[in-house]
Design an enzyme around this catalytic site. Structure first.
Site, PDB file in Angstrom:
ATOM      1  N   ARG A   1      -7.520  -7.835  -8.719  1.00  0.00           N
ATOM      2  CA  ARG A   1      -8.223  -9.132  -8.864  1.00  0.00           C
ATOM      3  C   ARG A   1      -9.706  -8.864  -9.030  1.00  0.00           C
ATOM      4  O   ARG A   1     -10.158  -7.732  -8.910  1.00  0.00           O
ATOM      5  CB  ARG A   1      -8.011  -9.950  -7.599  1.00  0.00           C
ATOM      6  CG  ARG A   1      -8.472  -9.145  -6.360  1.00  0.00           C
ATOM      7  CD  ARG A   1      -8.493  -9.938  -5.094  1.00  0.00           C
ATOM      8  NE  ARG A   1      -8.550  -9.104  -3.919  1.00  0.00           N
ATOM      9  CZ  ARG A   1      -9.646  -8.637  -3.346  1.00  0.00           C
ATOM     10  NH1 ARG A   1     -10.821  -8.869  -3.891  1.00  0.00           N
ATOM     11  NH2 ARG A   1      -9.600  -7.868  -2.273  1.00  0.00           N
TER      12      ARG A   1
ATOM     13  N   LYS B   1       0.809  -1.222   0.000  1.00  0.00           N
ATOM     14  CA  LYS B   1       0.000   0.000   0.000  1.00  0.00           C
ATOM     15  C   LYS B   1       0.842   1.272   0.000  1.00  0.00           C
ATOM     16  O   LYS B   1       0.378   2.326  -0.448  1.00  0.00           O
ATOM     17  CB  LYS B   1      -0.965  -0.010   1.187  1.00  0.00           C
ATOM     18  CG  LYS B   1      -2.057  -1.049   1.016  1.00  0.00           C
ATOM     19  CD  LYS B   1      -3.092  -1.009   2.111  1.00  0.00           C
ATOM     20  CE  LYS B   1      -4.100  -2.125   1.884  1.00  0.00           C
ATOM     21  NZ  LYS B   1      -5.085  -2.234   2.934  1.00  0.00           N
TER      22      LYS B   1
ATOM     23  N   GLU C   1      -1.646   6.898   7.698  1.00  0.00           N
ATOM     24  CA  GLU C   1      -2.228   7.943   6.851  1.00  0.00           C
ATOM     25  C   GLU C   1      -3.323   8.666   7.626  1.00  0.00           C
ATOM     26  O   GLU C   1      -3.816   8.169   8.635  1.00  0.00           O
ATOM     27  CB  GLU C   1      -2.755   7.378   5.520  1.00  0.00           C
ATOM     28  CG  GLU C   1      -3.929   6.452   5.642  1.00  0.00           C
ATOM     29  CD  GLU C   1      -4.327   5.790   4.315  1.00  0.00           C
ATOM     30  OE1 GLU C   1      -3.543   5.765   3.351  1.00  0.00           O
ATOM     31  OE2 GLU C   1      -5.456   5.288   4.262  1.00  0.00           O
TER      32      GLU C   1
HETATM   33  P1  ADP Z   1     -13.353  -7.330  -1.803  1.00  0.00           P
HETATM   34  O1  ADP Z   1     -12.493  -6.118  -1.820  1.00  0.00           O
HETATM   35  O2  ADP Z   1     -13.340  -8.173  -3.002  1.00  0.00           O
HETATM   36  O3  ADP Z   1     -14.682  -7.015  -1.296  1.00  0.00           O
HETATM   37  P2  ADP Z   1     -12.410  -8.456   0.654  1.00  0.00           P
HETATM   38  O4  ADP Z   1     -11.511  -7.390   1.148  1.00  0.00           O
HETATM   39  O5  ADP Z   1     -13.673  -8.751   1.360  1.00  0.00           O
HETATM   40  O6  ADP Z   1     -12.615  -8.277  -0.875  1.00  0.00           O
HETATM   41  O7  ADP Z   1     -11.568  -9.796   0.514  1.00  0.00           O
HETATM   42  C1  ADP Z   1     -12.095 -10.915  -0.157  1.00  0.00           C
HETATM   43  C2  ADP Z   1     -11.513 -12.149   0.450  1.00  0.00           C
HETATM   44  O8  ADP Z   1     -10.111 -12.139   0.289  1.00  0.00           O
HETATM   45  C3  ADP Z   1     -11.755 -12.271   1.944  1.00  0.00           C
HETATM   46  O9  ADP Z   1     -11.886 -13.643   2.233  1.00  0.00           O
HETATM   47  C4  ADP Z   1     -10.492 -11.706   2.547  1.00  0.00           C
HETATM   48  O10 ADP Z   1     -10.298 -12.224   3.835  1.00  0.00           O
HETATM   49  C5  ADP Z   1      -9.466 -12.184   1.554  1.00  0.00           C
HETATM   50  N1  ADP Z   1      -8.305 -11.297   1.431  1.00  0.00           N
HETATM   51  C6  ADP Z   1      -8.277 -10.095   0.819  1.00  0.00           C
HETATM   52  N2  ADP Z   1      -7.039  -9.568   0.850  1.00  0.00           N
HETATM   53  C7  ADP Z   1      -6.259 -10.455   1.493  1.00  0.00           C
HETATM   54  C8  ADP Z   1      -4.870 -10.489   1.840  1.00  0.00           C
HETATM   55  N3  ADP Z   1      -4.027  -9.499   1.528  1.00  0.00           N
HETATM   56  N4  ADP Z   1      -4.419 -11.558   2.502  1.00  0.00           N
HETATM   57  C9  ADP Z   1      -5.257 -12.567   2.809  1.00  0.00           C
HETATM   58  N5  ADP Z   1      -6.559 -12.597   2.506  1.00  0.00           N
HETATM   59  C10 ADP Z   1      -7.065 -11.561   1.864  1.00  0.00           C
HETATM   60  P1  ADP Z   2      -8.260  -3.630   2.914  1.00  0.00           P
HETATM   61  O1  ADP Z   2      -7.062  -3.874   2.064  1.00  0.00           O
HETATM   62  O2  ADP Z   2      -8.272  -4.426   4.141  1.00  0.00           O
HETATM   63  O3  ADP Z   2      -9.525  -3.649   2.124  1.00  0.00           O
HETATM   64  P2  ADP Z   2      -8.416  -0.713   2.867  1.00  0.00           P
HETATM   65  O4  ADP Z   2      -7.200   0.130   2.819  1.00  0.00           O
HETATM   66  O5  ADP Z   2      -9.175  -0.873   1.613  1.00  0.00           O
HETATM   67  O6  ADP Z   2      -8.033  -2.147   3.440  1.00  0.00           O
HETATM   68  O7  ADP Z   2      -9.387  -0.171   4.007  1.00  0.00           O
HETATM   69  C1  ADP Z   2     -10.524  -0.902   4.394  1.00  0.00           C
HETATM   70  C2  ADP Z   2     -11.533   0.032   5.035  1.00  0.00           C
HETATM   71  O8  ADP Z   2     -10.946   0.711   6.162  1.00  0.00           O
HETATM   72  C3  ADP Z   2     -12.028   1.144   4.136  1.00  0.00           C
HETATM   73  O9  ADP Z   2     -13.099   0.740   3.318  1.00  0.00           O
HETATM   74  C4  ADP Z   2     -12.422   2.212   5.137  1.00  0.00           C
HETATM   75  O10 ADP Z   2     -13.677   1.959   5.693  1.00  0.00           O
HETATM   76  C5  ADP Z   2     -11.383   2.040   6.221  1.00  0.00           C
HETATM   77  N1  ADP Z   2     -10.232   2.952   6.008  1.00  0.00           N
HETATM   78  C6  ADP Z   2      -9.044   2.625   5.482  1.00  0.00           C
HETATM   79  N2  ADP Z   2      -8.216   3.693   5.424  1.00  0.00           N
HETATM   80  C7  ADP Z   2      -8.914   4.728   5.929  1.00  0.00           C
HETATM   81  C8  ADP Z   2      -8.623   6.118   6.165  1.00  0.00           C
HETATM   82  N3  ADP Z   2      -7.437   6.646   5.852  1.00  0.00           N
HETATM   83  N4  ADP Z   2      -9.594   6.882   6.710  1.00  0.00           N
HETATM   84  C9  ADP Z   2     -10.790   6.364   7.029  1.00  0.00           C
HETATM   85  N5  ADP Z   2     -11.128   5.091   6.853  1.00  0.00           N
HETATM   86  C10 ADP Z   2     -10.208   4.263   6.302  1.00  0.00           C
END
Ligand code: ADP
Ligand code: ADP
Ligand code: MG
Length: 472
Positions: free
Chosen positions: A291, A115, A199
């Site tokens: 993906r 990230k 962040e």
């Molecule tokens: P989406 O962004 O497609 O809604 P999610 O964040 O819910 O996806 O992730 C989809 C699936 O992939 C979940 O089962 C989540 O636990 C798994 N997953 C996503 N990113 C990772 C990661 N970096 N490492 C392990 N599992 C992950």
């Molecule tokens: P993941 O890879 O687990 O999906 P993300 O970076 O997409 O992680 O963040 C998942 C969720 O966490 C976001 O959808 C949001 O709700 C919250 N989040 C992440 N970063 C921030 C931020 N800088 N400020 C507020 N909410 C955040």
């Protein structure tokens, strides 16, 4: 043309990929562990290979999986989401063994999976990002100095995180100090990597993401946005397309920004750029998922485009089937993640035998699932067992149809999130179409419902009685 695809996943997404193959006249090959012997993806694929007794590691063994692809005569591999979907080594092994990886190349996966690197690439491309670290944090002192500079609240995040884990909001120095080691250990445990960054926390944001498609001929288009603001602990529960919270001008802006971001990293295949929208209507890049996503179904529903089939065509070297101006949308779609969890018990996973399953139907209803009557949900995997995607011409009709379909659906034997989704649908705030990512946490009262599901044995007894009564 691709003739046979190894599906390197399980559950509903594996079933989804098999369906795409089947419609394209492509053979599909499933893999399964002992725990998945009776899984739906195994039944639906043309062939299935056992990958061992270990429930989880089998799906993580890239060398073994690619071997099976080669041995079974596949020419491509689809990774789905989760497991190895964002593992650059899988893409590399595929390339070495002459198996087409249905996704972007390993370098892009690596870059966007980190990230911090992703942020830096976006800043270089002129995509707005929230203020934050330009590298991984070296220690808590660096974190405190940076937090002081950008101002609290801040988010501590696992650099290689995903699935909502390894993210903590810190409102003060004290918070930051007490969370610092915790996030590192979460990151280590969940992702095997201890790096964290920081962040600015966007307060009460909307999560708006853009679906992009890029082909190997340099074409990049977007399929509009999805609103994933309904989340619990940073994990999505309900996703909507298009977002009811943005204007048409914002829609055009964010779609173009998604395309610009994808172009900046030479993106190929389907991907998602996630943004946060703050209370002053500024969009900020958050991360890119390289993906297919769980919630791709809502985009398919409003555009009519089969994203998984498009992924396969792209991996095959074909140009996109659509130009940007050909992409139309109609109405609204909403996806509900039906998890085998007990919302009333802190969403504790609820595994076991599905004693009865009744699929919802009727106009505008789509299900993507991995369950059937008699299926045992194994305890080793994600608790999401079904996705319900609803389409309607307008927002009001969508809400009504969603309620009807959720009531139509019956999953007995395990606890699910269905009654909780019905509660959200009844909320005036949700119905108003104005909500941010804090919605679930700010509405604990939505958990006060009485369960309509009969207990598991009663459900079986009732259906047995019905059969006797009808003389069947
Ligand atoms: P989406 O962004 O497609 O809604 P999610 O964040 O819910 O996806 O992730 C989809 C699936 O992939 C979940 O089962 C989540 O636990 C798994 N997953 C996503 N990113 C990772 C990661 N970096 N490492 C392990 N599992 C992950
Ligand atoms: P993941 O890879 O687990 O999906 P993300 O970076 O997409 O992680 O963040 C998942 C969720 O966490 C976001 O959808 C949001 O709700 C919250 N989040 C992440 N970063 C921030 C931020 N800088 N400020 C507020 N909410 C955040
Ligand atoms: Mg995310």
């Amino acid at each position: 043309m691709i003739k046979k695809i190894l599906v390197a996943n399980r559950g509903e997404i594996a079933v989804r990929i098999v369906r795409a193959c089947s419609e394209m006249g492509i053979k599909s090959v499933a893999i399964y562990t002992d725990a998945d012997r009776h899984a739906l993806h195994v039944k639906k694929a043309d062939e299935a290979y056992h990958i061992g007794s270990e429930p989880v590691t089998g799906y993580l063994n890239a060398h073994n999986i690619v071997n099976i692809a080669v041995i079974s005569g596949c020419d491509a591999l689809h990774p789905g989401y989760g497991f190895l979907a964002e593992n650059p080594e899988l893409a590399e092994i595929c390339a070495r063994r002459d198996i087409k990886f249905i996704g972007p190349n390993a370098d892009v996966i690596r870059q966007m999976g980190d990230k911090v690197q992703a942020r830096n690439a976006m800043i270089a491309a002129g995509i707005p990002c929230v203020p934050g670290s330009d590298g991984n944090l070296a220690g808590v002192e660096e974190a405190r100095a940076l937090a002081k500079k950008i101002g609290y609240p801040v988010m501590l995040k696992a650099t290689n995180g995903g699935g909502g884990r390894g993210i903590r909001r810190c409102d003060s120095d004290k918070d930051l100090i007490s969370n610092y080691e915790r996030v590192i250990s979460e990151a280590n445990k969940a992702f095997g990597q201890p790096e964290v960054f920081l962040e600015k926390c966007v307060v009460n944001p909307r999560h708006i993401e853009v679906q992009v498609l890029g082909d190997s001929h340099g074409n990049v288009i977007h399929l509009f946005e999805r609103d994933c603001s309904i989340q619990r602990r940073n994990q999505k529960l309900i996703e909507i397309a298009p977002s009811p919270q943005i204007t048409q001008a914002q829609r055009e802006y964010i779609g173009n920004l998604g395309v610009k971001a994808a172009r900046a990293v030479g993106y190929e295949n389907a991907g998602t750029i996630e943004f946060l929208l703050d209370q002053d209507n500024h969009f900020y890049f958050m991360e890119m998922n390289t993906r297919i996503q769980v919630e791709h179904t809502v985009t398919e529903t409003i555009t009519g485009i089969d994203i998984v089939q498009e992924q396969i065509r792209i991996a095959d070297g074909q140009p996109l089937s659509f130009r940007q101006e050909d992409v139309q949308r109609s109405g609204y779609a909403m996806e509900f993640r039906i998890n085998a969890e007990d919302p009333k018990n802190d969403f504790l996973p609820s595994f076991g035998r599905i004693t009865r399953y009744f699929a919802p139907g009727g106009p505008g209803v789509r299900t993507d699932g991995a369950i059937y009557t008699g299926y045992h949900i194994p305890p080793y995997y994600d608790s999401m067992c079904m996705k319900l995607t609803i389409w309607a011409l307008d927002w009001e009709k969508l809400l009504n149809r969603a309620r009807r379909a959720l009531n139509d659906m019956g999953v007995y034997g395990v606890k699910t999130t269905i009654p909780y989704h019905l509660q959200i649908l009844n909320s005036a705030e949700f119905r108003s179409g104005r909500f941010h990512t804090g919605f679930v946490e700010q509405h604990p009262e939505l958990l006060n419902y009485s369960t309509r599901q009969p207990p598991r044995d009663l459900a079986a007894a009732i259906s047995a009685a019905v059969i006797v009564h009808r003389g069947l």
